[in-house]
Motif scaffolding. Sequence first.
Motif, PDB file in Angstrom:
ATOM      1  N   TYR A  91      46.839  38.954  43.690  1.00 52.02           N
ATOM      2  CA  TYR A  91      45.812  38.829  42.664  1.00 52.02           C
ATOM      3  C   TYR A  91      45.226  40.191  42.266  1.00 52.02           C
ATOM      4  CZ  TYR A  91      41.669  36.936  40.357  1.00 52.02           C
ATOM      5  OH  TYR A  91      40.694  36.631  39.446  1.00 52.02           O
ATOM      6  N   ASP A  92      44.842  40.983  43.265  1.00 48.88           N
ATOM      7  CA  ASP A  92      44.223  42.283  42.964  1.00 48.88           C
ATOM      8  C   ASP A  92      45.149  43.173  42.129  1.00 48.88           C
ATOM      9  OD1 ASP A  92      41.991  41.500  44.245  1.00 48.88           O
ATOM     10  OD2 ASP A  92      42.202  42.809  45.994  1.00 48.88           O
ATOM     11  N   VAL A  95      45.159  41.967  38.558  1.00 48.21           N
ATOM     12  CA  VAL A  95      43.897  42.350  37.916  1.00 48.21           C
ATOM     13  C   VAL A  95      43.941  43.820  37.512  1.00 48.21           C
ATOM     14  CG1 VAL A  95      41.435  42.742  38.335  1.00 48.21           C
ATOM     15  CG2 VAL A  95      42.484  40.594  39.051  1.00 48.21           C
ATOM     16  N   LEU A  98      46.079  44.398  34.434  1.00 45.81           N
ATOM     17  CA  LEU A  98      45.398  43.963  33.205  1.00 45.81           C
ATOM     18  C   LEU A  98      44.302  44.943  32.812  1.00 45.81           C
ATOM     19  CD1 LEU A  98      45.189  40.119  33.703  1.00 45.81           C
ATOM     20  CD2 LEU A  98      46.077  41.275  31.689  1.00 45.81           C
ATOM     21  N   LYS A  99      43.590  45.431  33.816  1.00 50.49           N
ATOM     22  CA  LYS A  99      42.504  46.369  33.528  1.00 50.49           C
ATOM     23  C   LYS A  99      43.073  47.670  32.957  1.00 50.49           C
ATOM     24  CE  LYS A  99      38.358  45.279  36.075  1.00 50.49           C
ATOM     25  NZ  LYS A  99      37.506  45.600  37.231  1.00 50.49           N
TER      26      LYS A  99
END
Lengths: 104, 580
Positions: A91-92, A95, A98-99
């Motif tokens: 997950y991290d 993220v 995407l960031k």
Amino acid sequence: MSSKKTAREIIEDPDFKALVSKKNTFSIILTILELVLYFGFVGLIAYNKPFLAQKLSAGGATTIGIPIAVMTIMISWVLTAVYIFWANASYDNDVKKLKDKMGG
Amino acid sequence: MPTTAPQTMIGQANPTAIMFFVAFVISTLLITWWAAKRTRTTKDFYAAGRSVTGFQNGLALAGDYMSAASFLGIAGLVSTKGYDGLIYSVGWLVGWPIIMFLISEPLRNLGKYTFADVVSYRLNQRPIRAAAAAGSLVVVITYLIAQMVGAGTLIKLMFGLPFEIAIGVTGTLMISYVLFGGMIATTWVQIIKAALLLGGATILVLLTLNKFSFSYGDLFGQAEKLYTNKFLEPGGLVTSPVDAFSLGLALMFGTAGLPHILMRFFTVPDVKEARKSVFYATGFIGYFYILTVTIGFGAAVLVGQKIIMGIDKGGNMAGPLLAEALGGNLFLGFLSAVAFATILAVVSGLTLAGASAFSHDLFVGVIRRGQASEKEEVKVAKIATVGLGITAILLGILFKGQNVAFLVGLTFAIAASANFPALLMSIMWKKFTTAGAVLSIYSGLIVATVLLILSPTVWVDIVHKSDVQAVEKAVKAIEEPMKAKVADLEKQKAPGLDAAKIAEIDASIAAEKKAAEPMVKEARSKMPQAIFPLKNPGIYSMAAAFLIGILASLLAPDKEAEKKFEGEKLREYIGVGAEE
């Protein structure tokens, strides 16, 4: 890499949509596992007390119910560990990707 | 050993206990003084500057959650009821994974200081904040009363202090921590308390297992010898399956709706630390319950039920008695001080959560429509802290001697029904509306409260207590002479009597019993009945909160809120714009 995306574009980004559905699926599966675990235990108490009252070994005093109760506590904790491993590993990273697309 | 009655120091002023307790108070007040200098902004006061690490927050969450009621109460329940106590302890843990999977990360990303921030994120601020504050304050106040009354009773039992003084001391210290040190001081009080409690319980368990050559099999073997195999099997705690599921639901989802627990997720810097803190908290709390259950079985064997129940009928002194038996007066003193510290930490966390709901949600959100300076907000929070503290002291004294166990059930039922459904739907469901959220919160609150009042726990055991006693007296009046006659007849069955004579006596015994039967039945028929059959309303109140929330949202859709959900998702899932 192409130009950075705006917030609105990220919302429409298939990667973001995939992330949301992946996270929800994983959370819901683990929640269901926890519900089955605990209410399975409650169900045994409500419907099958003799099962829990069986002795673990002939001549011993410990009933099957004791390790089952302790395991319910321990497995609950293990499930939180499973979530952490998944979140840290998968997950991290998603993220972060995407960031980066958004430019920070 | 059970046969030799130990001279117990419990209930007397114990110099070691007082010494340890004074040491705890001095060090926590020093921390409060240190924290006070660092508490300037609202972020410091409510959220400790978001500087708490995952490990620290895990300990602090455990500190907030492990109450004296669970430490002394569960050990007591296990020592008197055996396996049933273990069943109960499992229920207290299983809400934590739910917090991890569904709540902790969205909460951290979307909120600022209270869970109302999250519920109202894309909806109409004022009505939601008013409803969420009502949900929070009812939970905080009912839980505070339960803790305060428990504190007064336990401290009286352990230190011999009068009830009112015990409550006054608890209330004053709790106000001081929160008022001057805000979340920073409260967090450290929780951390120290959690470390002391886990450490103390671990030592007690090691001392206990040492008596059984570190074998749980031996411990259970001796327990079985003393109290038969029934002690190691599920017994009378769970009678009706629906009741069991209802209580289980309330415990599980109530944990995920306790405002003082939810608030702790705003003290960590990011979601990574938020999830770490749940992992640590679950581990500490699970470990703690395993220790507590061991202490309960150990006390049953090494102290004995007779002595435990002789000092306190509910068995609350099982842990302290075991500590005294194994570690002498010094260890008893230490553990008594730890129990006092435990109560203090829990009520401090509750007070801070209540004060935040009051100032952040009601004052700033509802009265000032979001327009207030930080200085004003902190000031109102501090006034609310003192107000709540004094209320807690007064209510604690008012409820002296009352059976407050139902309040814990009510707290969890309301948290599971008023707070949890609205919170979950606001973070998961696009079509959730303001009307849906407000109606869900109020219906959860009202249904849980009304059903609990109509349930056997309150309607029969409290409201109609005198009727129950009258019925029991009437039944006794019929049964006792009958039993006496039966006993007389039994005595006539001397050995050597011929079979015909014995059969004759047996027939008269049966006749006596049969004659009493309809009379007992008649007397029992006057027993007051609960209007609502379940002991805990969780299953119905949660269903009502979800159903009403969903129906209200679907009947009057809110396109604006749906549109905003996309932006909320960005913040919820990847933390864009989350509070730093």
